[in-house]
Scaffold this active site. Structure first.
Site, PDB file in Angstrom:
ATOM      1  N   TRP A 101      38.964  35.281  32.605  1.00 10.39           N
ATOM      2  CA  TRP A 101      38.019  35.996  33.483  1.00 10.39           C
ATOM      3  C   TRP A 101      38.592  37.306  34.003  1.00 10.39           C
ATOM      4  O   TRP A 101      37.843  38.251  34.264  1.00 10.39           O
ATOM      5  CB  TRP A 101      37.566  35.096  34.633  1.00 10.39           C
ATOM      6  CG  TRP A 101      36.813  33.904  34.133  1.00 10.39           C
ATOM      7  CD1 TRP A 101      37.154  32.593  34.288  1.00 10.39           C
ATOM      8  CD2 TRP A 101      35.599  33.900  33.356  1.00 10.39           C
ATOM      9  NE1 TRP A 101      36.233  31.786  33.657  1.00 10.39           N
ATOM     10  CE2 TRP A 101      35.282  32.564  33.075  1.00 10.39           C
ATOM     11  CE3 TRP A 101      34.781  34.910  32.860  1.00 10.39           C
ATOM     12  CZ2 TRP A 101      34.158  32.194  32.331  1.00 10.39           C
ATOM     13  CZ3 TRP A 101      33.658  34.550  32.111  1.00 10.39           C
ATOM     14  CH2 TRP A 101      33.363  33.207  31.869  1.00 10.39           C
ATOM     15  N   ASP A 171      37.021  37.559  42.411  1.00 11.25           N
ATOM     16  CA  ASP A 171      36.002  36.754  41.735  1.00 11.25           C
ATOM     17  C   ASP A 171      36.085  35.342  42.318  1.00 11.25           C
ATOM     18  O   ASP A 171      37.065  34.626  42.100  1.00 11.25           O
ATOM     19  CB  ASP A 171      36.313  36.764  40.232  1.00 11.25           C
ATOM     20  CG  ASP A 171      35.342  35.931  39.409  1.00 11.25           C
ATOM     21  OD1 ASP A 171      34.525  35.197  40.000  1.00 11.25           O
ATOM     22  OD2 ASP A 171      35.418  36.021  38.160  1.00 11.25           O
ATOM     23  N   LYS A 195      28.269  27.626  39.462  1.00 10.70           N
ATOM     24  CA  LYS A 195      29.398  26.705  39.570  1.00 10.70           C
ATOM     25  C   LYS A 195      29.271  25.887  40.851  1.00 10.70           C
ATOM     26  O   LYS A 195      29.268  24.674  40.822  1.00 10.70           O
ATOM     27  CB  LYS A 195      30.734  27.464  39.568  1.00 10.70           C
ATOM     28  CG  LYS A 195      30.860  28.528  38.473  1.00 10.70           C
ATOM     29  CD  LYS A 195      31.237  27.955  37.120  1.00 10.70           C
ATOM     30  CE  LYS A 195      30.969  28.887  35.951  1.00 10.70           C
ATOM     31  NZ  LYS A 195      31.713  30.124  35.920  1.00 10.70           N
TER      32      LYS A 195
END
Ligand SMILES: *Cc1c(COP(=O)(O)O)cnc(C)c1O
Length: 359
Positions: A101, A171, A195
């Site tokens: 990521w 993030d 999520k």
């Protein structure tokens, strides 16, 4: 009806209570005579839904007034571009590479400027959070970028980098509202909803006021934080239904003691699973203990065939989506807020039995 224990990394399980409320309100939301899916985003009902969702989110995360909260589209991945497009002034940022990521964020940022990789854990398949050498920080960087919780490798920051006047950008996709964080440590934080807070389709961006309004003139309108901040996330049609369900999750969180209570439960759940992994003769966690995630727990046996057998039998027993990310292999149990303690206990019991049966 029978519900499984769903260990998916995302989209992932939602609290049953939330799904039941959505079901109850499906055909007629609050006397409107229509579903939230069918109503104008400019209606009085929707105005209340989006404003309440924002207010609850602010309360849950203790977000002060000098931060804007936005409900955006395009997933976490669009933020990888929006951040450099809005924050680059000198055109350079610092970044800690802790896996897929941050690599993706780096690739996007490189399209608009330069990225200084301060540290990386790539040498050990990203199974730890690297320690930082402050002399490598660029005091002139426009921002310093981290991924708070790495969903794929199962690592988590516990001590944040001290970046001085350089805004820290994080993030939070796979950990938002799973533990208390001090949002004022960040200039910008964002999270895709699928999520830990709701269905796919909405991304939450929390941005400090002074970082808004500096996008270049050629920045596409939809990628300019100022446009969305000024319009209260209603510049264009927002992901109405996803925001509504996220709002129901926020209500559920508030009713259940908020983020601090969630953190306690999440620490308990992760503790049960890591304790088992640390004592098992067959399974082991892949992350160095001090950097272990509370949300995503990757683990392996020493044998690929045994991994496959485990995943197959677990699935049949109602423990689903335990296969590790395609880049890592093995197994991964994602145990977000909506996963009850009983789900983790049941998984551990299943693993114990599997270990006995396959000695
Ligand atoms: C899932 C995930 C993303 C990507 O989110 P999309 O909404 O699929 O774009 C980004 N960062 C992290 C940490 C994630 O877990």
């Amino acid at each position: 009806m029978s519900r499984v224990y769903n260990f998916s990394a995302g989209p992932s399980m939602l609290p049953v209570e939330v799904l039941e409320t959505a079901q109850k309100e499906m055909l007629d939301y609050n006397g409107s005579g229509m579903s939230v899916m069918e109503m104008s985003h400019r209606s009085k009902w929707y105005d209340d839904i989006i404003k309440t969702a924002e207010a609850d989110l602010r309360e849950l995360m203790h977000i002060p007034d000098n931060y804007k909260v936005m409900f955006l589209q395009g997933g976490g991945s669009t933020q990888f571009a929006m951040i450099p497009l809005n924050l680059f002034q000198k055109g350079k940022c610092d970044l800690v590479n802790t896996g897929q990521w941050t690599k993706k964020a780096m690739q996007e940022a490189k399209k608009f400027g330069t990225v200084n990789v301060v540290a990386s854990s790539e040498d050990k398949v990203f199974n730890y959070i690297p320690s930082l050498d402050k002399s490598k920080f660029d005091p002139e960087a426009d921002y310093f970028y981290i991924c708070y919780n790495n969903t794929i490798y199962g690592t988590r920051w516990t001590t944040l980098p001290e970046t001085g006047n350089v805004p820290l950008v994080a993030d939070l996709s796979s950990m938002i509202m799973s533990e208390e964080i001090d949002i004022t440590k960040f200039g910008l934080a964002f999270a895709g909803a699928q999520k830990n807070v709701g269905p796919a389709g909405v991304t939450i961006a929390i941005v400090r006021d002074d970082l808004i309004g500096h996008a270049a003139a050629n920045c596409p309108t939809m990628l300019d934080y100022k446009i969305h901040a000024d319009a209260g996330s209603l510049y264009n049609t927002p992901p109405c239904y996803a925001i509504y369900v996220a709002g129901l999750v926020f209500k559920w969180l508030k009713k259940n003691g908020g983020v601090s209570e969630m953190q306690k439960i999440n620490e308990e759940k992760a503790g049960i699973l890591y304790d088992f992994l640390d004592n098992s003769m067959m399974f082991r966690g892949t992350v160095v203990p001090k950097d272990r995630s509370l949300m995503n727990v990757p683990f392996v046996t020493e044998d690929e065939d045994l991994n496959a057998k485990f995943i197959k039998e677990a699935t049949a027993a109602g423990f689903v989506n335990l296969k590790g990310h395609r880049t890592v292999g093995g197994m991964r149990a994602s145990i977000y807020n909506a996963m009850p303690v009983e789900g983790v206990k049941a998984l551990v019991e299943f693993m114990k039995k599997f270990e006995l049966d396959n000695k």
